[in-house]
Design an enzyme around this catalytic site. Structure first.
Site, short mmCIF file in Angstrom:
data_model
loop_
_atom_site.label_atom_id
_atom_site.label_comp_id
_atom_site.label_asym_id
_atom_site.label_seq_id
_atom_site.Cartn_x
_atom_site.Cartn_y
_atom_site.Cartn_z
N GLU A 34 0.80 -1.23 0.00
CA GLU A 34 0.00 0.00 0.00
C GLU A 34 0.83 1.28 0.00
O GLU A 34 0.53 2.24 -0.71
CB GLU A 34 -0.97 0.01 1.19
CG GLU A 34 -2.12 -0.97 1.04
CD GLU A 34 -2.75 -0.95 -0.36
OE1 GLU A 34 -3.12 0.17 -0.81
OE2 GLU A 34 -2.84 -2.01 -1.01
N PRO B 179 -33.68 67.86 -28.52
CA PRO B 179 -34.76 68.20 -27.61
C PRO B 179 -35.56 67.01 -27.09
O PRO B 179 -36.39 67.17 -26.20
CB PRO B 179 -35.66 69.10 -28.46
CG PRO B 179 -35.40 68.65 -29.86
CD PRO B 179 -33.97 68.20 -29.91
N ASP C 213 -27.60 64.00 -18.72
CA ASP C 213 -28.35 64.96 -17.93
C ASP C 213 -29.79 64.52 -17.75
O ASP C 213 -30.30 63.67 -18.48
CB ASP C 213 -28.32 66.32 -18.63
CG ASP C 213 -27.04 67.07 -18.30
OD1 ASP C 213 -26.37 66.67 -17.34
OD2 ASP C 213 -26.73 68.03 -19.01
N LYS D 112 -29.39 67.12 -13.07
CA LYS D 112 -29.49 68.26 -12.18
C LYS D 112 -30.93 68.75 -12.23
O LYS D 112 -31.40 69.17 -13.26
CB LYS D 112 -28.56 69.38 -12.63
CG LYS D 112 -27.12 69.10 -12.32
CD LYS D 112 -26.25 70.27 -12.71
CE LYS D 112 -26.10 70.28 -14.21
NZ LYS D 112 -24.88 70.92 -14.67
N GLY E 111 -30.47 69.04 -25.93
CA GLY E 111 -30.39 70.13 -26.90
C GLY E 111 -29.01 70.23 -27.50
O GLY E 111 -28.43 69.24 -27.94
N ASP E 112 -28.47 71.44 -27.48
CA ASP E 112 -27.11 71.68 -27.95
C ASP E 112 -26.22 71.88 -26.73
O ASP E 112 -26.59 72.63 -25.82
CB ASP E 112 -27.08 72.93 -28.84
CG ASP E 112 -25.69 73.17 -29.38
OD1 ASP E 112 -25.38 72.60 -30.44
OD2 ASP E 112 -24.92 73.91 -28.73
N MET F 167 -35.54 77.83 -19.37
CA MET F 167 -35.71 77.74 -17.92
C MET F 167 -36.49 78.95 -17.41
O MET F 167 -36.16 79.53 -16.38
CB MET F 167 -34.33 77.68 -17.22
CG MET F 167 -33.55 76.44 -17.60
SD MET F 167 -31.86 76.42 -17.01
CE MET F 167 -31.02 77.36 -18.27
N ALA G 177 -41.05 70.25 -26.33
CA ALA G 177 -40.90 70.40 -27.78
C ALA G 177 -40.33 69.11 -28.38
O ALA G 177 -39.40 68.52 -27.83
CB ALA G 177 -39.97 71.57 -28.07
N1 SAH Z 1 -28.71 72.72 -23.85
C1 SAH Z 1 -30.15 72.72 -23.87
C2 SAH Z 1 -30.73 73.64 -22.83
C3 SAH Z 1 -30.47 73.24 -21.44
S1 SAH Z 1 -31.24 74.28 -20.29
C4 SAH Z 1 -30.63 73.07 -25.27
O1 SAH Z 1 -29.82 73.46 -26.10
O2 SAH Z 1 -31.81 72.91 -25.52
C5 SAH Z 1 -32.73 73.45 -19.98
C6 SAH Z 1 -33.89 74.20 -20.56
O3 SAH Z 1 -33.98 73.95 -21.95
C7 SAH Z 1 -35.24 73.79 -20.01
O4 SAH Z 1 -35.52 74.42 -18.79
C8 SAH Z 1 -36.15 74.29 -21.10
O5 SAH Z 1 -36.35 75.66 -21.02
C9 SAH Z 1 -35.32 74.02 -22.34
N2 SAH Z 1 -35.67 72.73 -22.97
C10 SAH Z 1 -34.92 71.64 -23.07
N3 SAH Z 1 -35.58 70.68 -23.74
C11 SAH Z 1 -36.76 71.18 -24.07
C12 SAH Z 1 -37.88 70.68 -24.77
N4 SAH Z 1 -37.91 69.43 -25.27
N5 SAH Z 1 -38.96 71.49 -24.93
C13 SAH Z 1 -38.95 72.73 -24.45
N6 SAH Z 1 -37.91 73.25 -23.77
C14 SAH Z 1 -36.83 72.49 -23.58
#
Ligand code: SAH
Length: 464
Positions: A22, A225, A248, A270, A302-303, A383, A412
């Site tokens: 073993e 938008p 955002d 924000k 937006g922009d 805004m 919009a």
């Molecule tokens: N950079 C974004 C604006 C930011 S500030 C742009 O170029 O559109 C955020 C504001 O944008 C909101 O308080 C509102 O006044 C506007 N906003 C953003 N999206 C929107 C929408 N779909 N319709 C109407 N207002 C809008």
């Protein structure tokens, strides 16, 4: 340390063993895992030993060991289970200059065999110098449980890659690569076999080489938008490749869905009057991820250059030497004005247009109020929901006509878009009645064209 652990090269070397019972069987089981040639001396071996000999796993000399039998063996085991016989055979070995182990006799042995966890080529040897065999067994059991049975396969495959990995710079990049392989990629594919592990290594190496040459990058991308069809092709491409998307509050969920499935999504939302992520924290998120070599998309509604606090984030990148690009988007004013069938500028009416933010509107110069109060002036107020009464007061104070058209577009370009046609005098009441909950853009000086204004929500969707 009375015993110094070493790994002995035994491939093609001879190891001799005396004994046929073993104790011999137990040692042989281990020895047969090596690539050594094993010679057993036993006059009356048990069946196991005879079988192994018959299958060519060992060479069996069916008699007791005699002087002159040993010469260039690397190791000798006395497993005779008899003190006198062990003494006799081990003396023969010692005389021949072969290292001796006597089973269960630590004192007279020149070497001992440790407890072994075998994931060949990964082996763990555990020794206690005979002090605590129970402890050695417990450590072995613990390691057996912890180390995957496929670890050996991963290591074998990994070894074939050592040359290829030299494509990575020495040091940290190579260490990171191997850590990724053994602790992440490997465990993912280990049960699928060697070919899968091989492919995984190929892919991983490619990623590491690529990641190493590509420093991180940040694209500040306009998400438009809300309507995904209003994204630019560049924005779409950026989302296709992003490792990290920091977005955002106003970025529509439909747009986030376009991000790569593996991408890490970080909400840096924000809320204007509520909880918010401090700007420095957002800057940190962007820069840190880029410095780790990631492709970061900083997605802004937006922009990005319009009321987006873009500059603070660009400066943070500059400071950290992080490269970036800015991808423009359709700003809310453009989307909102499209929905009321008007232009932002018009020959004979206004040759300039102002983009204001309602947030800082009380800091707006008096001179500008006077200009804005002129007939035909157009302003797009972002805004601006809370600032309606203030704007009304200032404009009337500076001589604006009470009947100046004011149009508010909520959401919009989105399915729940609403257009509220009002005038300077009735603006606060109309807004209170409309009870807006979404983002809204206020136009001073524009009235919706009749066709656009009279469309029902349903018709607007149909047309969109
Ligand atoms: N950079 C974004 C604006 C930011 S500030 C742009 O170029 O559109 C955020 C504001 O944008 C909101 O308080 C509102 O006044 C506007 N906003 C953003 N999206 C929107 C929408 N779909 N319709 C109407 N207002 C809008």
């Amino acid at each position: 340390m009375k015993h110094y652990p070493v790994y002995l090269s035994v491939k093609g070397q001879r190891i001799a063993l005396s004994g046929g019972d073993e104790a011999a069987v137990a040692k042989l089981r281990l020895l047969m895992k090596t690539e050594a040639d094993i010679v057993v001396y036993a006059s009356d071996p048990v069946a196991d030993i005879q079988n192994w000999a018959a299958r060519g796993k060992i060479s069996l000399i069916p008699r007791a060991l005699e002087a002159g039998d040993l010469s260039d063996e690397v190791l000798f085991y006395a497993a005779d289970e008899d003190e006198e016989e062990d003494a006799r055979t081990s003396n023969i070995a010692r005389d021949a200059g072969v290292l001796v182990n006597i089973v269960d006799n630590l004192e007279d042995s020149q070497f001992i065999t440790p407890a072994i966890v075998d994931r060949d080529p990964v082996t763990v040897a555990i020794g206690t110098e005979g002090a605590a065999p129970v402890l050695a067994r417990a450590i072995k059991a613990d390691l057996e449980e912890r180390l995957s049975p496929n670890l050996g396969m991963l290591a074998r495959v990994g070894k074939t890659f050592r040359k290829a990995v030299e494509a990575l710079p020495f040091g940290r990049p190579r260490r990171d690569f191997w850590a990724d392989y053994y602790f992440k990629a490997g465990p993912r594919v280990e049960t699928k076999g060697e070919v899968a592990a091989q492919q995984e290594l190929d892919e991983l190496l490619f990623q590491h080489i690529y990641a190493d040459k590509q420093p991180g990058h940040v694209a500040f991308v306009g998400a438009g938008p809300g309507d995904p069809e209003l994204l630019t092709l560049k924005a779409r491409k950026a989302l296709d490749v992003a490792d990290v998307v920091i977005y955002d509050r106003l970025v529509a969920p439909e747009i986030l869905e376009l991000a790569r499935r593996e991408a890490k999504l970080i909400d840096a939302g924000k809320t204007p009057y509520g909880q918010h992520t401090p700007q420095e924290h957002i800057n940190g998120l962007i820069v840190d991820h880029a410095l780790q070599g990631h492709l970061v998309v900083r997605l802004k509604s937006g922009d990005p250059t319009v009321f987006g606090r873009l500059d603070e984030e660009l400066e943070a990148c500059d400071e950290a030497h992080v490269a970036y690009t800015v991808v423009p988007g359709i700003t809310a004013a453009s989307a909102a004005v499209a929905s009321v069938g008007q232009s932002l500028t018009k020959r004979g009416r206004n040759t300039s247009v102002r983009f204001l933010t309602g947030h800082a509107i009380d800091g707006f110069a008096d001179h500008d109020w006077r200009e804005l109060a002129q007939p035909g002036a157009v302003a797009a107020i972002y805004m601006g929901k809370k600032a309606a009464r203030f704007i009304q007061g200032r404009l009337i104070m500076h001589g604006a006509d009470h009947a100046t058209p004011v149009t508010v577009v909520e959401n919009a370009s989105r399915a729940d878009q609403r257009v509220i046609a009002s005038t300077l005098s009735s603006l606060p009441q109309d807004l209170a009645e409309a009870d807006l909950t979404g983002p809204a853009l206020t136009f001073v000086g524009l009235t919706p064209r009749r066709a656009a204004a009279t469309l029902t929500k349903f018709q607007q969707q149909e047309l969109a």
